[in-house]
Design a protein around this motif. Structure first.
Motif, PDB file in Angstrom:
ATOM      1  N   LEU A  32       2.682  35.232  10.350  1.00  0.00           N
ATOM      2  CA  LEU A  32       2.651  34.932   8.924  1.00  0.00           C
ATOM      3  C   LEU A  32       2.738  33.427   8.669  1.00  0.00           C
ATOM      4  CD1 LEU A  32       2.646  36.252   6.111  1.00  0.00           C
ATOM      5  CD2 LEU A  32       5.130  36.399   6.281  1.00  0.00           C
ATOM      6  N   ALA A  33       3.666  32.761   9.345  1.00  0.00           N
ATOM      7  CA  ALA A  33       3.836  31.314   9.145  1.00  0.00           C
ATOM      8  C   ALA A  33       2.570  30.552   9.542  1.00  0.00           C
ATOM      9  CB  ALA A  33       5.033  30.817   9.955  1.00  0.00           C
ATOM     10  N   LYS A  34       2.011  30.895  10.676  1.00  0.00           N
ATOM     11  CA  LYS A  34       0.795  30.222  11.147  1.00  0.00           C
ATOM     12  C   LYS A  34      -0.388  30.530  10.222  1.00  0.00           C
ATOM     13  CE  LYS A  34      -1.292  27.915  14.486  1.00  0.00           C
ATOM     14  NZ  LYS A  34      -1.086  26.509  14.662  1.00  0.00           N
ATOM     15  N   SER A  35      -0.492  31.771   9.765  1.00  0.00           N
ATOM     16  CA  SER A  35      -1.572  32.162   8.856  1.00  0.00           C
ATOM     17  C   SER A  35      -1.509  31.361   7.564  1.00  0.00           C
ATOM     18  CB  SER A  35      -1.492  33.648   8.516  1.00  0.00           C
ATOM     19  OG  SER A  35      -1.728  34.437   9.641  1.00  0.00           O
ATOM     20  N   ARG A  36      -0.304  31.181   7.045  1.00  0.00           N
ATOM     21  CA  ARG A  36      -0.160  30.442   5.789  1.00  0.00           C
ATOM     22  C   ARG A  36      -0.620  28.987   5.944  1.00  0.00           C
ATOM     23  NH1 ARG A  36       5.485  33.171   3.597  1.00  0.00           N
ATOM     24  NH2 ARG A  36       4.430  34.972   2.703  1.00  0.00           N
ATOM     25  N   ILE A  37      -0.271  28.380   7.048  1.00  0.00           N
ATOM     26  CA  ILE A  37      -0.691  26.990   7.290  1.00  0.00           C
ATOM     27  C   ILE A  37      -2.208  26.920   7.415  1.00  0.00           C
ATOM     28  CG2 ILE A  37      -0.644  25.121   8.989  1.00  0.00           C
ATOM     29  CD1 ILE A  37       2.297  26.051   9.574  1.00  0.00           C
ATOM     30  N   ASN A  38      -2.773  27.745   8.284  1.00  0.00           N
ATOM     31  CA  ASN A  38      -4.223  27.706   8.534  1.00  0.00           C
ATOM     32  C   ASN A  38      -5.037  28.126   7.311  1.00  0.00           C
ATOM     33  OD1 ASN A  38      -3.865  26.785  11.141  1.00  0.00           O
ATOM     34  ND2 ASN A  38      -3.852  28.824  12.020  1.00  0.00           N
ATOM     35  N   ASN A  39      -4.580  29.139   6.604  1.00  0.00           N
ATOM     36  CA  ASN A  39      -5.323  29.595   5.426  1.00  0.00           C
ATOM     37  C   ASN A  39      -5.346  28.537   4.335  1.00  0.00           C
ATOM     38  OD1 ASN A  39      -5.830  31.956   6.759  1.00  0.00           O
ATOM     39  ND2 ASN A  39      -4.567  33.237   5.446  1.00  0.00           N
ATOM     40  N   ARG A  40      -4.215  27.853   4.117  1.00  0.00           N
ATOM     41  CA  ARG A  40      -4.208  26.778   3.123  1.00  0.00           C
ATOM     42  C   ARG A  40      -5.206  25.693   3.512  1.00  0.00           C
ATOM     43  NH1 ARG A  40       1.638  27.563   3.136  1.00  0.00           N
ATOM     44  NH2 ARG A  40       2.163  28.616   1.202  1.00  0.00           N
ATOM     45  N   LYS A  41      -5.208  25.361   4.790  1.00  0.00           N
ATOM     46  CA  LYS A  41      -6.112  24.315   5.293  1.00  0.00           C
ATOM     47  C   LYS A  41      -7.576  24.712   5.117  1.00  0.00           C
ATOM     48  CE  LYS A  41      -5.722  23.700   9.659  1.00  0.00           C
ATOM     49  NZ  LYS A  41      -5.363  23.349  11.033  1.00  0.00           N
ATOM     50  N   ASN A  42      -7.878  25.994   5.266  1.00  0.00           N
ATOM     51  CA  ASN A  42      -9.264  26.470   5.206  1.00  0.00           C
ATOM     52  C   ASN A  42      -9.652  27.103   3.873  1.00  0.00           C
ATOM     53  OD1 ASN A  42      -9.982  25.774   7.941  1.00  0.00           O
ATOM     54  ND2 ASN A  42      -8.577  27.382   8.581  1.00  0.00           N
ATOM     55  N   GLY A  43      -8.767  27.029   2.886  1.00  0.00           N
ATOM     56  CA  GLY A  43      -9.081  27.560   1.564  1.00  0.00           C
ATOM     57  C   GLY A  43      -9.174  29.071   1.505  1.00  0.00           C
ATOM     58  N   LEU A  44      -8.430  29.762   2.358  1.00  0.00           N
ATOM     59  CA  LEU A  44      -8.460  31.225   2.397  1.00  0.00           C
ATOM     60  C   LEU A  44      -7.192  31.793   1.781  1.00  0.00           C
ATOM     61  CD1 LEU A  44      -9.783  31.713   6.044  1.00  0.00           C
ATOM     62  CD2 LEU A  44     -11.088  31.756   3.909  1.00  0.00           C
ATOM     63  N   VAL A  45      -7.285  33.022   1.307  1.00  0.00           N
ATOM     64  CA  VAL A  45      -6.124  33.735   0.783  1.00  0.00           C
ATOM     65  C   VAL A  45      -6.092  35.118   1.422  1.00  0.00           C
ATOM     66  CG1 VAL A  45      -6.105  32.486  -1.414  1.00  0.00           C
ATOM     67  CG2 VAL A  45      -7.389  34.617  -1.232  1.00  0.00           C
TER      68      VAL A  45
END
Length: 195
Positions: A32-45
């Motif tokens: 979850l923590a890694k997903s939140r970082i990467n998704n913010r960086k890539n504009g994903l939700v």
């Protein structure tokens, strides 16, 4: 931005469930923590659910970014039996404020499973209408990890609530270490007459 896409996929965890931290499996906390970082960086939700060893996840965003991320997800050794159960173009994001929402098993999900004859969470047996219902439950579900993030912000903003849990202790230790370093540097400069 290119075309917006929504995908829903399911998979089974390959890790042994460990003791839960604040009712969340520790491996899931890391994902979850890694997903939140990467998704913010890539504009994903997105939104993630983990129950009875199975993941149910919805991701939305730019089609190219979704394709790139899904290719990585397919190679992730933390899960197996990956199955894409829905992929469609969308006009707008369903949950634009969540880099990755986490929805735990709650009363509504438990009731939904019982009403449909399930003792455990098994998304592999869901028909498309059930998948849509689960997604609706997850969109409306409370995310307990938001409280953890709010508590972390309180520590950083010097309110220093009573720590309860590993994450708070780590953040508190980091804050105190930085404070001690700044105090030492100011004291040293003062002694040397620099300030």
């Amino acid at each position: 931005m290119g075309k917006l896409v929504q995908i829903i996929y399911i998979s089974r965890s390959t890790f042994e469930s460990a003791d839960k931290v604040n009712k969340i499996e520790p491996n899931v906390v890391r994902i979850l923590a890694k997903s939140r970082i990467n998704n913010r960086k890539n504009g994903l939700v997105g939104v993630m659910y983990f129950g009875d060893g199975a993941f149910f996840q919805c991701l939305e965003g730019d089609e190219d970014a979704i394709n790139t991320l899904f290719a990585k997800i397919e190679k992730d050794p933390r899960h197996k039996d990956l199955k894409l159960i829905s992929r469609k173009h969308i006009a707008k994001l369903s949950f634009p404020d969540w880099a990755m929402k986490y929805a735990p098993l709650d009363e509504k999900m438990g009731k939904f499973l019982k009403e449909n004859g399930y003792q455990t969470f098994d998304p592999y047996a869901f028909v498309p209408a059930m998948t849509e219902k689960v997604l609706g439950l997850l969109i409306d579900a409370y995310d307990p990890t938001l409280m953890l993030e709010a508590d972390a912000k309180d520590v950083i903003q010097h309110t220093l609530p009573q720590p309860s849990g590993y994450k708070k202790l780590v953040i508190l230790a980091l804050f105190l270490s930085i404070s001690a370093f700044v105090f030492s540097a100011v004291t040293l400069m003062s002694v040397r007459g620099i300030i």
